[in-house]
Design an enzyme around this catalytic site. Structure first.
Site, mmCIF file in Angstrom:
data_model
loop_
_atom_site.group_PDB
_atom_site.id
_atom_site.type_symbol
_atom_site.label_atom_id
_atom_site.label_comp_id
_atom_site.label_asym_id
_atom_site.label_seq_id
_atom_site.Cartn_x
_atom_site.Cartn_y
_atom_site.Cartn_z
ATOM 1 N N SER A 1 0.871 -1.321 0.196
ATOM 2 C CA SER A 1 -0.032 -0.116 -0.190
ATOM 3 C C SER A 1 0.973 1.447 -0.056
ATOM 4 C CB SER A 1 -0.938 0.122 1.143
ATOM 5 O OG SER A 1 -1.949 0.781 0.998
ATOM 6 N N GLU B 1 -9.750 -4.549 -5.162
ATOM 7 C CA GLU B 1 -9.338 -3.405 -4.702
ATOM 8 C C GLU B 1 -9.543 -2.309 -5.594
ATOM 9 O OE1 GLU B 1 -5.244 -3.380 -3.086
ATOM 10 O OE2 GLU B 1 -4.929 -5.239 -3.610
ATOM 11 N N HIS C 1 -7.322 -5.828 -0.155
ATOM 12 C CA HIS C 1 -6.192 -4.992 -0.157
ATOM 13 C C HIS C 1 -5.420 -5.650 0.968
ATOM 14 C CE1 HIS C 1 -3.992 -1.234 -0.267
ATOM 15 N NE2 HIS C 1 -4.126 -1.058 1.018
#
Length: 309
Positions: free
Chosen positions: A149, A243, A273
């Site tokens: 991320s 996602e 995610h």
């Protein structure tokens, strides 16, 4: 896909949502509590360090290593959390399994967080960790950069900043569910309706905390809109089909390829995610980390001298 495993994880997550109207401190505590209970890979000594940050101070880090790890090889890992939360504790389990698979030491980095430290503090700390590794005697060809991320953003930005500053480039980069399109212009930011972890509101919160009214397309905080992507080492991106950030990875991989970089993006059907955080409870999490570890091992090179850390 291990549907029962993922469903059980999502049910547990639904019973533990982030606290409403939470402060960044409360969100950090919630996130750490949600992930720090994951069991570690067995037999990994963990060394606690203080390394230089990007502001003349220091930051905490952890060095994880298996007995079989080549001490000359290093993976620098940047954790997720929207530049607002995430810590050594939240990603200790993930890093422990990565260490098992990659045959190298893994440096888990606790960079500065927003809103106390807005952009580009995290990016400066990410580069400082790479510079520290070079100063410790790790050869660039034996270093890989990896993150999930926001950490995937940091891994990619660090390589580009190193290139711009004339530093030797790392051997490889892996970005898991990378947060790159901070302006949220990709189709998946509108089309994906069942992302159980990332919402447009949460992304807006992250931007407000870290960017604080700045330019969401600035190359200081994302590589996504940079035109000069040439010269990077091999890059592998992984993203889940469920996602909001799915197209971030797809689009960036295509741009890297157009710039002549060895880049591939794998979309994992049904994954959410940062599913790698659920290792070892989710089979796909372990497989993802194993593939990342193999990719890194294929590209890292050992040189005769050893690092001093």
């Amino acid at each position: 896909m291990s549907a029962p495993q993922l469903e059980a994880i999502l049910q547990m997550a639904a019973q533990n949502p982030p606290p409403a109207q939470a402060t960044p401190t409360q969100l950090r505590a919630w996130f750490d509590a949600s992930h720090s209970h994951m069991p570690l890979a067995q037999g990994l000594p963990i060394q606690t360090l203080r390394i230089p940050n990007g502001a003349g101070g220091t930051m905490a880090a952890e060095l994880l290593s298996t007995p079989q790890a080549d001490p000359r090889k290093l993976v620098i890992y940047y954790h997720a959390g929207g530049f607002v939360f995430g810590s050594l504790a939240s990603h200790r389990s993930l890093c422990s399994y990565l260490a098992q698979f990659c045959g190298a030491r893994v440096l888990n980095v606790d960079y500065r967080l927003a809103p106390e430290h807005p952009a580009p503090a995290a990016h400066e700390d990410a580069l400082a960790a790479y510079q520290w590794a070079l100063a410790q005697g790790y050869d660039a060809s034996a270093i890989a950069l990896m993150g999930d991320s926001a950490g995937g953003n940091l891994a990619l930005c660090t390589a580009l900043r190193a290139r711009d500053q004339g530093l030797p480039l790392p051997a490889a980069i892996v970005a898991l569910s990378p947060a790159l399109d901070l302006a949220r212009e990709g189709e998946s930011h509108r089309a994906v309706a069942d992302d159980p972890f990332i919402t447009p509101e949460l992304m807006g919160f992250f931007n407000a905390m870290y960017v604080q009214g700045g330019d969401l397309r600035s190359p200081a905080i994302t590589p996504f809109y940079r035109a000069d992507l040439h010269g990077l080492p091999p890059v592998r991106l992984q993203v889940g089909s469920r996602e909001l950030l799915r197209d971030d990875a797809r689009t960036f991989a295509a741009r890297l390829k157009a710039a002549g970089v060895d880049a591939e993006c794998t979309v994992w059907e049904g994954m959410v995610h940062c599913w790698q955080l659920f290792a070892p409870a989710l089979d796909e999490a372990l497989v993802s980390l194993e593939l990342a570890g193999r990719f890194i091992a294929q590209h890292q090179r050992s040189l005769p001298h050893s690092a001093t850390a």
